[in-house]
Design a protein around this motif. Structure first.
Motif, short mmCIF file in Angstrom:
data_model
loop_
_atom_site.label_atom_id
_atom_site.label_comp_id
_atom_site.label_asym_id
_atom_site.label_seq_id
_atom_site.Cartn_x
_atom_site.Cartn_y
_atom_site.Cartn_z
N ARG A 100 9.71 -0.35 6.13
CA ARG A 100 10.37 -1.63 5.83
C ARG A 100 11.34 -1.50 4.67
O ARG A 100 12.46 -2.03 4.71
CB ARG A 100 9.33 -2.71 5.52
CG ARG A 100 8.55 -3.17 6.70
CD ARG A 100 7.62 -4.34 6.33
NE ARG A 100 6.55 -4.40 7.29
CZ ARG A 100 5.31 -3.97 7.06
NH1 ARG A 100 4.97 -3.48 5.88
NH2 ARG A 100 4.40 -4.05 8.00
N SER A 101 10.92 -0.80 3.63
CA SER A 101 11.77 -0.69 2.44
C SER A 101 13.02 0.15 2.71
O SER A 101 14.03 -0.02 2.03
CB SER A 101 10.99 -0.13 1.26
OG SER A 101 10.66 1.22 1.48
N GLN A 102 12.97 1.03 3.69
CA GLN A 102 14.11 1.89 4.03
C GLN A 102 14.97 1.30 5.14
O GLN A 102 15.98 1.90 5.51
CB GLN A 102 13.61 3.27 4.48
CG GLN A 102 12.83 4.02 3.43
CD GLN A 102 12.08 5.21 4.01
OE1 GLN A 102 12.19 5.53 5.19
NE2 GLN A 102 11.30 5.86 3.17
N ALA A 148 11.94 -7.88 6.34
CA ALA A 148 12.70 -6.65 6.13
C ALA A 148 13.87 -6.51 7.10
O ALA A 148 14.89 -5.91 6.77
CB ALA A 148 11.77 -5.44 6.27
#
Length: 144
Positions: free
Chosen positions: A52-54, A86
């Protein structure tokens, strides 16, 4: 209200696990019309936060040659909510909702509307099927 752009035609789609940076980095060289950045089955549970963060960077990477980015989210409601947070980033053209089941009491599309695309985007009753533009889309499904 939909824009005046026609629906996209994606002849080829490539699933890419969103947490594997080397797969994301190389995806755009494969020549697909759309890349499905997967947050669901191809991502182990312990890697889902990293995926999600990427995601925003992955979208920019896979779209650099003009292909579309699609994000497949998880079906489990708690994970789906995090995935949606995200996935709402510039460059994402569509979301793929896995394991969708008809809500109890919902009527499935009639057989004549089960062509690819029509299952989710049936033609409104007052619009002939040869007119591609649609003002509204209602999907009768829920995450379970």
């Amino acid at each position: 209200m939909r824009s005046e752009k026609p629906w996209p035609i994606w002849r080829s789609m490539l699933f890419v696990p969103a947490h594997v940076e080397k797969f994301v980095a190389a995806a755009h060289t494969r020549g697909a019309d759309a890349y499905l950045l997967d947050l669901e089955d191809s991502v182990p549970t312990m890697h889902k936060p990293a995926a999600r963060s990427q995601l925003a960077a992955a979208v920019a990477t896979v779209t650099q040659d003009g292909a579309a980015a699609v994000v497949r989210i998880n079906s489990e409601p708690a994970l789906a909510a995090l995935d949606l947070d995200a996935a709402v980033v510039p460059g994402v053209r569509a979301l793929m909702l896995p394991k969708v089941q008809l809500k109890e009491g919902a009527t499935p599309p009639p057989p004549e509307n089960r062509r690819l695309g029509d299952a989710l985007f049936p033609h409104p009753p007052n619009r002939p099927p040869d007119q591609p533009e649609q003002d509204e889309v209602e999907i009768h499904a829920e995450l379970t």
